[in-house]
Scaffold this motif. Structure first.
Motif, short mmCIF file in Angstrom:
data_model
loop_
_atom_site.label_atom_id
_atom_site.label_comp_id
_atom_site.label_asym_id
_atom_site.label_seq_id
_atom_site.Cartn_x
_atom_site.Cartn_y
_atom_site.Cartn_z
N TYR A 157 28.39 67.88 5.92
CA TYR A 157 29.63 67.83 5.15
C TYR A 157 30.78 67.17 5.93
CZ TYR A 157 26.94 71.26 2.53
OH TYR A 157 25.95 71.90 1.83
N LEU A 158 30.51 66.67 7.13
CA LEU A 158 31.56 66.05 7.95
C LEU A 158 31.96 64.70 7.38
CD1 LEU A 158 30.31 66.79 11.57
CD2 LEU A 158 32.03 68.03 10.25
N SER A 159 33.25 64.41 7.44
CA SER A 159 33.77 63.12 6.96
C SER A 159 33.62 62.05 8.02
CB SER A 159 35.25 63.27 6.59
OG SER A 159 36.01 63.58 7.76
N PRO A 160 33.66 60.76 7.63
CA PRO A 160 33.53 59.67 8.61
C PRO A 160 34.60 59.72 9.68
CG PRO A 160 33.23 58.82 6.39
CD PRO A 160 33.70 60.24 6.24
N GLU A 161 35.84 60.08 9.30
CA GLU A 161 36.91 60.08 10.30
C GLU A 161 36.69 61.14 11.36
OE1 GLU A 161 38.67 61.94 6.48
OE2 GLU A 161 37.31 60.32 7.04
N ILE A 162 36.05 62.25 11.01
CA ILE A 162 35.78 63.28 12.01
C ILE A 162 34.66 62.85 12.94
CG2 ILE A 162 34.84 65.60 12.33
CD1 ILE A 162 36.56 66.57 10.09
N VAL A 163 33.56 62.32 12.40
CA VAL A 163 32.46 61.92 13.28
C VAL A 163 32.83 60.70 14.11
CG1 VAL A 163 30.71 62.88 11.75
CG2 VAL A 163 31.31 60.48 11.53
N GLU A 164 33.82 59.92 13.66
CA GLU A 164 34.29 58.78 14.46
C GLU A 164 35.45 59.16 15.36
OE1 GLU A 164 33.64 54.53 12.84
OE2 GLU A 164 34.59 55.62 11.21
N ASN A 165 35.81 60.46 15.37
CA ASN A 165 36.86 60.94 16.26
C ASN A 165 38.21 60.31 15.97
OD1 ASN A 165 37.80 62.57 18.33
ND2 ASN A 165 37.49 61.01 19.89
N MET A 166 38.51 60.14 14.71
CA MET A 166 39.78 59.58 14.28
C MET A 166 40.67 60.71 13.75
SD MET A 166 39.46 56.31 14.84
CE MET A 166 40.64 55.44 13.82
N PRO A 167 41.99 60.46 13.62
CA PRO A 167 42.87 61.48 13.04
C PRO A 167 42.41 61.82 11.62
CG PRO A 167 44.15 59.72 14.06
CD PRO A 167 42.73 59.25 14.05
N TYR A 168 42.57 63.07 11.22
CA TYR A 168 42.12 63.48 9.89
C TYR A 168 43.16 64.39 9.25
CZ TYR A 168 40.71 67.83 12.19
OH TYR A 168 40.71 69.00 12.89
N ASN A 169 43.08 64.52 7.93
CA ASN A 169 44.01 65.36 7.18
C ASN A 169 43.28 66.01 6.02
OD1 ASN A 169 43.68 63.25 5.35
ND2 ASN A 169 45.60 62.27 5.92
N ASN A 170 44.00 66.35 4.94
CA ASN A 170 43.36 67.04 3.82
C ASN A 170 42.32 66.18 3.11
OD1 ASN A 170 45.09 65.25 2.62
ND2 ASN A 170 46.16 66.74 1.36
N LYS A 171 42.31 64.87 3.35
CA LYS A 171 41.31 64.02 2.72
C LYS A 171 39.91 64.27 3.30
CE LYS A 171 44.09 61.88 -0.07
NZ LYS A 171 44.23 60.43 -0.09
N SER A 172 39.82 64.90 4.46
CA SER A 172 38.51 65.29 4.97
C SER A 172 37.92 66.41 4.12
CB SER A 172 38.61 65.73 6.44
OG SER A 172 38.76 64.63 7.30
N ASP A 173 38.78 67.32 3.65
CA ASP A 173 38.31 68.35 2.71
C ASP A 173 37.81 67.71 1.42
OD1 ASP A 173 38.83 70.45 4.39
OD2 ASP A 173 40.66 71.11 3.40
N ILE A 174 38.48 66.63 0.99
CA ILE A 174 38.07 65.95 -0.25
C ILE A 174 36.67 65.36 -0.08
CG2 ILE A 174 38.60 64.05 -1.82
CD1 ILE A 174 40.53 66.42 -2.00
N TRP A 175 36.39 64.76 1.07
CA TRP A 175 35.04 64.24 1.35
C TRP A 175 34.01 65.37 1.26
CZ3 TRP A 175 32.86 59.43 2.83
CH2 TRP A 175 31.56 59.50 3.32
N SER A 176 34.33 66.52 1.86
CA SER A 176 33.40 67.65 1.83
C SER A 176 33.19 68.15 0.41
CB SER A 176 33.94 68.78 2.72
OG SER A 176 34.07 68.35 4.06
#
Length: 373
Positions: free
Chosen positions: A155-174
């Protein structure tokens, strides 16, 4: 704990466990999350207490209700309602390949959206959305208490696995991962090992959804899986889609509908102003050096850099802080001692490219040792 009778353990994580209990005075069943605070630093223990106070403020029919919390002998206890109906993950496994109806899928998804809207409107990120945490109500845990990066890689978003800044849009990916799972009974991104799973998430390619589902549903999944977070809709935009709003109107009364959609950020009030007292800490056990928290573990505020290395934007900020010389047409050749800004720009671009390549290599090397069952 003397008010409760233990029935059985129903879950366990790196720094705690969930136990099904029964109240002695009413025979009502509850779930208690037990968090070992002796492995936390004093600052982490205080942050956990504050986050429990925030959790106590989340009152919503689609969020598992908080009852109380207390501390005893180095353990933080959080008492929550018990959802006996099971979670979506169990229901998916029970289907044995027989797809859910679109009507059922959208009813569940709308309830998930309403729960996430409630926390996003209060500037809170969930960070651990998955089918296992969504029974009839979504289970919300604080970052210290619930989030384990490697524990839920699907359920991880691309920005998290790429170690980039993330926000509520990571929840949207999940949320997109959960919706895809409901429509196909499979994970959107699957692989035999972590290395290949990370690569699939970064590329954002997933098997198509069956055409038996509507164009609107398939299109929504595609929007939730946009690789660039800015291209994903926020939860309020999702709920305002016509085919979603039709479901919302069936689930909410007119008054509840007005209350939910008359604002986007809790009418401008900060939730911290009305927090109840944090759980009263008991006397700390004998002080002794506490082991350092593991990257991505449940007792530490999630820091992608601790798991995947330094974020790329750190180099971008440091270089961007340098004063730039305005470009002028026909600029003369730099004289000795003068800064060559064109050369600096080229060096910055090369540095970013090298850092991106090194970071991705670290991610793949780190993940290659992990296997997906």
């Amino acid at each position: 704990m003397n008010k409760y009778t233990r029935i059985r353990q129903i879950g366990e994580g790196a720094f705690g466990k969930a136990v099904l209990v029964r109240r002695k005075d009413s025979s009502v069943q509850c779930v208690i999350k037990e968090i070992n605070t002796t492995k936390m630093s004093p600052k982490e223990r205080e942050e956990s207490r504050k986050e429990v106070a925030v959790l106590a403020q989340l009152k919503h029919p689609n969020i598992v209700s908080y009852i109380e919390s207390f501390e005893e002998r180095g353990t933080l206890y959080i008492v929550m309602n018990y959802c006996s109906g099971g979670d979506l993950y169990s229901k998916i496994n029970e289907r044995r390949g027989q797809l859910f109806s679109e009507d059922q899928i959208l009813n569940w998804f709308v309830q998930l959206c309403l729960a996430i809207k409630h926390i996003h409107d209060r500037k809170i990120l969930h960070r651990d959305i998955k089918s296992q945490k969504f029974p009839r109500k979504i289970s919300f845990g604080t970052v210290q208490l619930a989030h384990t990066c490697i524990g839920t890689p699907y359920y991880l978003s691309p920005e998290i696995v790429e170690n980039m800044p993330y926000n509520n849009k990571s929840d949207i990916w999940s949320m997109g991962c959960v919706l895809y799972e409901l429509t196909t009974l499979k994970h959107a991104f699957e692989a035999g090992n972590m290395k290949n799973l990370v690569l699939k998430i970064i590329r954002g390619n997933y098997p198509p959804v069956s055409p038996q589902f509507s164009y609107d549903l398939r299109g929504l999944i595609a929007q939730l899986f946009k690789r660039n977070p800015r291209d994903r809709p926020n939860v309020n935009a999702i709920l305002r889609k016509n085919f979603i709003m039709q479901r919302v109107r069936k689930l909410l009364s007119d008054q509840d509908l007005a209350d939910e959609f008359s604002h986007t950020v809790m009418h401008g009030h900060k939730i911290a102003k009305a927090l109840p007292p944090a759980p009263k800490p008991s006397a700390d056990p004998a002080r002794k050096p506490a082991p350092g928290p593991r990257p991505g573990s449940a007792n530490k505020r999630y820091d992608p850099a601790a798991v995947y290395g330094a974020p790329l934007n750190s180099a971008r900020r440091s270089l961007g802080d340098q004063k730039k010389r305005p470009s002028t047409p026909g600029r003369p050749v730099p004289v000795p001692g003068q800064v060559d800004w064109e050369k600096k720009k080229k060096e910055r671009q090369e540095l970013e490219q090298r850092r991106r390549a090194e970071m991705r290599k670290r991610v793949i090397d780190m993940a290659s040792s992990q296997s997906i069952v």
